[in-house]
Structures are given as structure tokens and as C-alpha cells.
Design a protein around this motif. Structure first.
Motif, PDB file in Angstrom:
ATOM      1  N   LEU A  64      36.626  44.107  38.538  1.00 24.24           N
ATOM      2  CA  LEU A  64      36.947  44.942  39.700  1.00 24.24           C
ATOM      3  C   LEU A  64      36.971  46.410  39.264  1.00 24.24           C
ATOM      4  CD1 LEU A  64      39.805  42.717  41.162  1.00 24.24           C
ATOM      5  CD2 LEU A  64      37.519  42.991  42.118  1.00 24.24           C
ATOM      6  N   PRO A  65      35.801  46.978  38.978  1.00 25.73           N
ATOM      7  CA  PRO A  65      35.747  48.330  38.410  1.00 25.73           C
ATOM      8  C   PRO A  65      36.233  49.431  39.341  1.00 25.73           C
ATOM      9  CG  PRO A  65      33.554  47.561  38.994  1.00 25.73           C
ATOM     10  CD  PRO A  65      34.460  46.385  39.129  1.00 25.73           C
ATOM     11  N   ASN A  66      36.221  49.199  40.660  1.00 27.24           N
ATOM     12  CA  ASN A  66      36.604  50.246  41.598  1.00 27.24           C
ATOM     13  C   ASN A  66      37.989  50.042  42.206  1.00 27.24           C
ATOM     14  OD1 ASN A  66      34.174  51.652  41.289  1.00 27.24           O
ATOM     15  ND2 ASN A  66      33.160  50.386  42.822  1.00 27.24           N
ATOM     16  N   ALA A  67      38.774  49.126  41.639  1.00 29.11           N
ATOM     17  CA  ALA A  67      40.088  48.833  42.203  1.00 29.11           C
ATOM     18  C   ALA A  67      41.032  50.029  42.041  1.00 29.11           C
ATOM     19  CB  ALA A  67      40.685  47.601  41.530  1.00 29.11           C
ATOM     20  N   LYS A  68      41.728  50.357  43.120  1.00 32.50           N
ATOM     21  CA  LYS A  68      42.714  51.437  43.113  1.00 32.50           C
ATOM     22  C   LYS A  68      43.926  51.030  43.953  1.00 32.50           C
ATOM     23  CE  LYS A  68      39.526  55.308  42.404  1.00 32.50           C
ATOM     24  NZ  LYS A  68      38.341  54.470  42.101  1.00 32.50           N
ATOM     25  N   ARG A  69      45.038  51.679  43.703  1.00 30.72           N
ATOM     26  CA  ARG A  69      46.270  51.383  44.437  1.00 30.72           C
ATOM     27  C   ARG A  69      46.520  52.476  45.468  1.00 30.72           C
ATOM     28  NH1 ARG A  69      51.291  53.120  43.255  1.00 30.72           N
ATOM     29  NH2 ARG A  69      50.592  53.811  41.200  1.00 30.72           N
ATOM     30  N   LEU A  70      46.552  52.089  46.739  1.00 27.06           N
ATOM     31  CA  LEU A  70      46.819  53.044  47.799  1.00 27.06           C
ATOM     32  C   LEU A  70      48.320  53.283  47.957  1.00 27.06           C
ATOM     33  CD1 LEU A  70      46.122  54.803  50.223  1.00 27.06           C
ATOM     34  CD2 LEU A  70      45.841  52.735  51.597  1.00 27.06           C
ATOM     35  N   ASP A  72      52.437  50.885  47.470  1.00 25.82           N
ATOM     36  CA  ASP A  72      53.078  49.758  46.796  1.00 25.82           C
ATOM     37  C   ASP A  72      52.550  48.405  47.255  1.00 25.82           C
ATOM     38  OD1 ASP A  72      54.606  51.512  45.374  1.00 25.82           O
ATOM     39  OD2 ASP A  72      56.344  51.393  46.703  1.00 25.82           O
ATOM     40  N   GLN A  73      52.228  48.304  48.533  1.00 26.92           N
ATOM     41  CA  GLN A  73      51.832  47.021  49.095  1.00 26.92           C
ATOM     42  C   GLN A  73      50.324  46.846  49.263  1.00 26.92           C
ATOM     43  OE1 GLN A  73      53.736  44.116  50.323  1.00 26.92           O
ATOM     44  NE2 GLN A  73      55.011  45.065  48.756  1.00 26.92           N
ATOM     45  N   VAL A  74      49.550  47.895  49.063  1.00 28.77           N
ATOM     46  CA  VAL A  74      48.123  47.822  49.382  1.00 28.77           C
ATOM     47  C   VAL A  74      47.280  48.372  48.230  1.00 28.77           C
ATOM     48  CG1 VAL A  74      46.300  48.514  50.975  1.00 28.77           C
ATOM     49  CG2 VAL A  74      48.592  48.023  51.845  1.00 28.77           C
ATOM     50  N   TRP A  75      46.383  47.523  47.739  1.00 26.83           N
ATOM     51  CA  TRP A  75      45.374  47.913  46.758  1.00 26.83           C
ATOM     52  C   TRP A  75      44.015  47.846  47.434  1.00 26.83           C
ATOM     53  CZ3 TRP A  75      46.556  45.753  41.211  1.00 26.83           C
ATOM     54  CH2 TRP A  75      47.906  45.985  40.901  1.00 26.83           C
ATOM     55  N   VAL A  76      43.074  48.608  46.918  1.00 31.82           N
ATOM     56  CA  VAL A  76      41.750  48.720  47.527  1.00 31.82           C
ATOM     57  C   VAL A  76      40.700  48.620  46.428  1.00 31.82           C
ATOM     58  CG1 VAL A  76      40.207  50.220  48.850  1.00 31.82           C
ATOM     59  CG2 VAL A  76      42.663  50.189  49.364  1.00 31.82           C
ATOM     60  N   GLY A  77      39.552  48.004  46.751  1.00 31.27           N
ATOM     61  CA  GLY A  77      38.507  47.948  45.734  1.00 31.27           C
ATOM     62  C   GLY A  77      37.268  47.211  46.173  1.00 31.27           C
ATOM     63  N   ASP A  78      36.478  46.827  45.168  1.00 29.36           N
ATOM     64  CA  ASP A  78      35.218  46.143  45.413  1.00 29.36           C
ATOM     65  C   ASP A  78      35.437  44.640  45.548  1.00 29.36           C
ATOM     66  OD1 ASP A  78      36.043  46.838  42.819  1.00 29.36           O
ATOM     67  OD2 ASP A  78      34.184  46.160  41.930  1.00 29.36           O
ATOM     68  N   GLN A  79      34.402  43.950  45.962  1.00 28.83           N
ATOM     69  CA  GLN A  79      34.485  42.514  46.201  1.00 28.83           C
ATOM     70  C   GLN A  79      34.671  41.757  44.883  1.00 28.83           C
ATOM     71  OE1 GLN A  79      30.986  40.897  47.973  1.00 28.83           O
ATOM     72  NE2 GLN A  79      31.785  38.839  48.159  1.00 28.83           N
ATOM     73  N   PRO A  80      35.641  40.854  44.808  1.00 29.83           N
ATOM     74  CA  PRO A  80      35.766  39.999  43.615  1.00 29.83           C
ATOM     75  C   PRO A  80      34.520  39.138  43.476  1.00 29.83           C
ATOM     76  CG  PRO A  80      37.740  39.886  44.995  1.00 29.83           C
ATOM     77  CD  PRO A  80      36.699  40.579  45.800  1.00 29.83           C
ATOM     78  N   LYS A  81      33.880  39.195  42.306  1.00 34.54           N
ATOM     79  CA  LYS A  81      32.583  38.537  42.131  1.00 34.54           C
ATOM     80  C   LYS A  81      32.653  37.259  41.317  1.00 34.54           C
ATOM     81  CE  LYS A  81      29.942  42.828  42.604  1.00 34.54           C
ATOM     82  NZ  LYS A  81      31.073  43.651  43.036  1.00 34.54           N
ATOM     83  N   ASN A  82      33.798  36.936  40.740  1.00 32.56           N
ATOM     84  CA  ASN A  82      33.913  35.710  39.958  1.00 32.56           C
ATOM     85  C   ASN A  82      35.373  35.253  39.942  1.00 32.56           C
ATOM     86  OD1 ASN A  82      35.208  37.344  37.937  1.00 32.56           O
ATOM     87  ND2 ASN A  82      33.183  37.938  37.213  1.00 32.56           N
ATOM     88  N   GLN A  83      35.592  34.087  39.373  1.00 36.11           N
ATOM     89  CA  GLN A  83      36.939  33.526  39.361  1.00 36.11           C
ATOM     90  C   GLN A  83      37.909  34.395  38.575  1.00 36.11           C
ATOM     91  OE1 GLN A  83      37.750  30.635  41.186  1.00 36.11           O
ATOM     92  NE2 GLN A  83      39.772  31.497  40.801  1.00 36.11           N
ATOM     93  N   LEU A  84      37.408  35.030  37.512  1.00 30.65           N
ATOM     94  CA  LEU A  84      38.264  35.897  36.702  1.00 30.65           C
ATOM     95  C   LEU A  84      38.856  37.019  37.548  1.00 30.65           C
ATOM     96  CD1 LEU A  84      39.419  36.875  33.991  1.00 30.65           C
ATOM     97  CD2 LEU A  84      37.255  38.088  33.612  1.00 30.65           C
ATOM     98  N   ALA A  85      38.031  37.609  38.415  1.00 32.92           N
ATOM     99  CA  ALA A  85      38.504  38.705  39.262  1.00 32.92           C
ATOM    100  C   ALA A  85      39.599  38.235  40.212  1.00 32.92           C
ATOM    101  CB  ALA A  85      37.336  39.297  40.043  1.00 32.92           C
ATOM    102  N   PHE A  86      39.420  37.051  40.811  1.00 35.46           N
ATOM    103  CA  PHE A  86      40.454  36.513  41.697  1.00 35.46           C
ATOM    104  C   PHE A  86      41.742  36.221  40.920  1.00 35.46           C
ATOM    105  CE2 PHE A  86      36.692  35.552  44.297  1.00 35.46           C
ATOM    106  CZ  PHE A  86      37.140  35.965  45.549  1.00 35.46           C
TER     107      PHE A  86
END
Length: 329
Positions: A64-70, A72-86
Motif C-alpha cells: 500500500l505505497p500511497n496509504a496515508k492517515r486523514l 484518527d478514524q480514517v485512512w486513505v490509500g490505494d487498492q489492496p492488491k494481495n492478501q499481505l496488504a489486507f
């Protein structure tokens, strides 16, 4: 100097109501302090200041290279592409994933990580009132923390998350716009910026009382789904040609080229029956599809010509961007 003394009646009046004046003064000081705090805060609930760079918001998670925290309750990012990301999302405490992408979510992988999926797709032209309400209500009615994603995590997801958080009162519009900038949301997507600018706080009890269904998968148009598939295949081709090509890898790239060709063929069929493309733009769109298909065909003759293949891929990307600018921006 006797005439400069304050009248005894005024002194008595102030003494009589000194408690009221003290309360008024305290409220005034609190308001000034709150305004000062708000002027330097980009994300209200997480305390991230506007002077901090995007690296401060970056969340280091494999896949999840583009994941960011908006907030406390909401994070934003790219689509999880594999089980590791989930699995990484689950380890971070995420409980609900909200996809605003057109492609169907990877439900089974999310389930294996103990995560719930909500699919509320949006376009690049902005977020309408109905979808905005659903996004905000999801934050209020469901148990977070939340991870909001689109495909790349740079345009639609930051806008959708910002609008939802503004509606819930977790951030304000100025903070939401600053977050778009930090995420690299392209200014050409004026509708996304406008949606964040125009969003207004809502009452929590109203959002909590709405009878809404939060679907795991939302049926989108055939055209939108196929565009999502094309985007993924094209990314794989780009990654493959951006490194030295071995014989085994060349075979894989040949397969991807064929897959991309088939996807564009299906796309050309889908656009004839899909109202996503306005009638006056269908002919130019069909011509652009044909030209792009010819470029894809030429890739099969460039297996031993990496520079030529990369140039062809850049031409395909330019053709896609022309259509996007005409139809979705």
C-alpha cells in the motif's frame, strides 16, 4: 485630576456584574485560542499541522505505497492488491474498507483478514449529494477505523474521505482541500476539489438515523468495470517493460498484451450500449479505441525492442488520457 476618576455608579455596576464579565472574557479567550489552533491544523483529530510534509502522513505498509492517515478514524490509500496488504490493514486496526473505485472489491481476501468491505463507487467529476451522504453515514453507523481506497489512492479516495469527514465534522473544508494537495490529487479533477470545497457538516443524529444499505459490491456500468480491468493490465505491462526483459518474462508480456487487446475489444463493444459515453462523443471515442487497438497490436512485434515497446506504451497512455480528459474530467 478629580474629573478623571470613573463615576461611583459605574464602579458599583462593574462590581455587581464582575462574574458575568469574567465569564464573557473567558469565552472570548477560548474562541481566540480555538481559531489559532484551527489555523495551523490540517487534520483536526490527528493533530497534523499544515507545515508538515506529506511524509508525515505516510503510512508504511507493504503493498500500500500511497496509504496515508486523514484522521484518527480514517485512512486513505490505494487498492489492496494481495492478501499481505489486507493483513497489514487488519494489523493497523482497520475494521471497514470503503472502496470508491468502479471495479468490484476483493471480498474474499478482505474476509480472510477479518475486514468488512463497503463499495460506494464515485467518478472523477465529483461526488453527488446522495453518495456524499452514504459515505458520511457509513462513518457514523459502522464501527471503524476505516480505510478508504480507489485504484491509485491519489484522486477519488482522498476526495471521498475528505467529503465524508467534513460531513461528520471530523475535519473542515480547508483541511480537506489541504489533504488533497498532500495526496497529490490532480488539480485537473476540478469536480473532486469542488466537492470538498462545498461539503458542509451534518448532524450526527441525522446521519445515524438514516436507513441505508452499505453494499459489499455495487453494480457499476459495464464500461466502467472494463476500464478498471484495462488499467490493471496496463500497469503490469508497464512494470514488465521497465526492467530487463528475459525470455520467460517476454512470454508473460505477450500474454498481457493479448489480454489488453481483448479488453479493448470488449470495451469497444461495451461503449455502443452503455450510456456512460454521450451520443455526440461516441464516434470520436470509437476512433480513439481503434487507434489504441492498433498500438496494442504493434506491441507483439516489439518483444526484442524494449525502447520501442516503452514508447508504444507511452502512446497508449497518452491516448487513454485524451479520452479521460474528454469523458470523465
Amino acid at each position: 485630576m478629580h474629573h478623571l476618576r470613573p463615576p461611583r455608579r459605574l464602579i458599583a455596576l462593574f462590581a455587581q456584574h464582575r462574574m458575568v464579565w469574567a465569564i464573557v472574557f473567558a469565552l472570548f479567550c477560548h474562541a481566540i485560542h480555538s481559531l489559532a489552533d484551527d489555523s495551523v491544523s490540517v487534520v483536526q483529530s490527528s493533530g497534523v499541522s499544515s507545515s508538515e510534509s506529506s511524509e508525515r502522513l505516510q503510512v508504511t505498509m507493504p503493498g500500500l505505497p500511497n496509504a496515508k492517515r486523514l484522521c484518527d478514524q480514517v485512512w486513505v490509500g490505494d487498492q489492496p492488491k494481495n492478501q499481505l496488504a489486507f493483513d497489514q490493514l487488519a494489523k493497523q486496526g482497520i475494521r471497514v474498507i470503503i472502496s470508491v473505485d468502479g471495479a468490484a472489491p476483493e471480498i474474499e481476501q478482505a474476509k480472510r483478514a477479518g475486514l468488512r468491505y463497503v463499495h460506494l463507487p464515485i467518478g472523477y467529476d465529483g461526488i453527488d449529494e446522495s453518495r456524499s451522504t452514504e459515505l458520511a453515514a457509513a462513518l457514523v453507523q459502522l464501527s471503524g477505523p476505516f480505510y478508504v481506497h480507489c485504484h491509485h489512492g491519489r484522486h477519488r479516495a482522498p476526495a471521498a474521505a475528505s467529503v465524508a469527514c467534513i460531513r461528520t465534522g471530523w475535519i473542515n473544508a480547508r483541511q480537506g482541500q489541504a489533504f488533497l494537495t498532500l495526496c497529490g490529487t490532480s488539480p485537473q479533477y476540478k469536480g473532486l476539489y469542488r466537492s470538498v470545497h462545498d461539503a458542509k457538516p451534518d448532524r450526527h443524529n441525522r446521519l445515524a438515523g438514516l436507513d441505508l444499505d452499505f453494499p459489499t459490491v455495487t453494480q457499476t456500468s459495464d464500461l466502467v468495470q472494463r476500464m478498471g480491468q484495462i488499467d490493471k493490465t496496463f500497469e503490469k505491462l508497464q512494470r514488465g517493460w521497465n526492467q530487463p526483459v528475459k525470455k520467460t518474462q517476454a512470454a508473460d508480456l505477450g500474454h498481457l498484451r493479448l489480454l489488453l487487446d481483448e479488453q479493448f475489444t470488449e470495451l469497444s463493444r461495451a461503449h455502443r450500449r452503455d450510456s456512460f459515453v454521450p451520443s455526440e462523443q461516441r464516434l470520436p471515442f470509437a476512433k480513439e479505441l481503434q487507434a489504441t487497438g492498433d498500438l496494442i497490436d504493434s506491441l507483439q512485434h516489439q518483444r526484442d525492442q524494449p525502447e520501442a515497446a516503452r514508447a508504444t506504451l507511452r502512446s497508449i497512455r497518452s491516448a487513454c488520457q485524451r479520452c479521460h480528459h474528454a469523458l470523465r474530467d
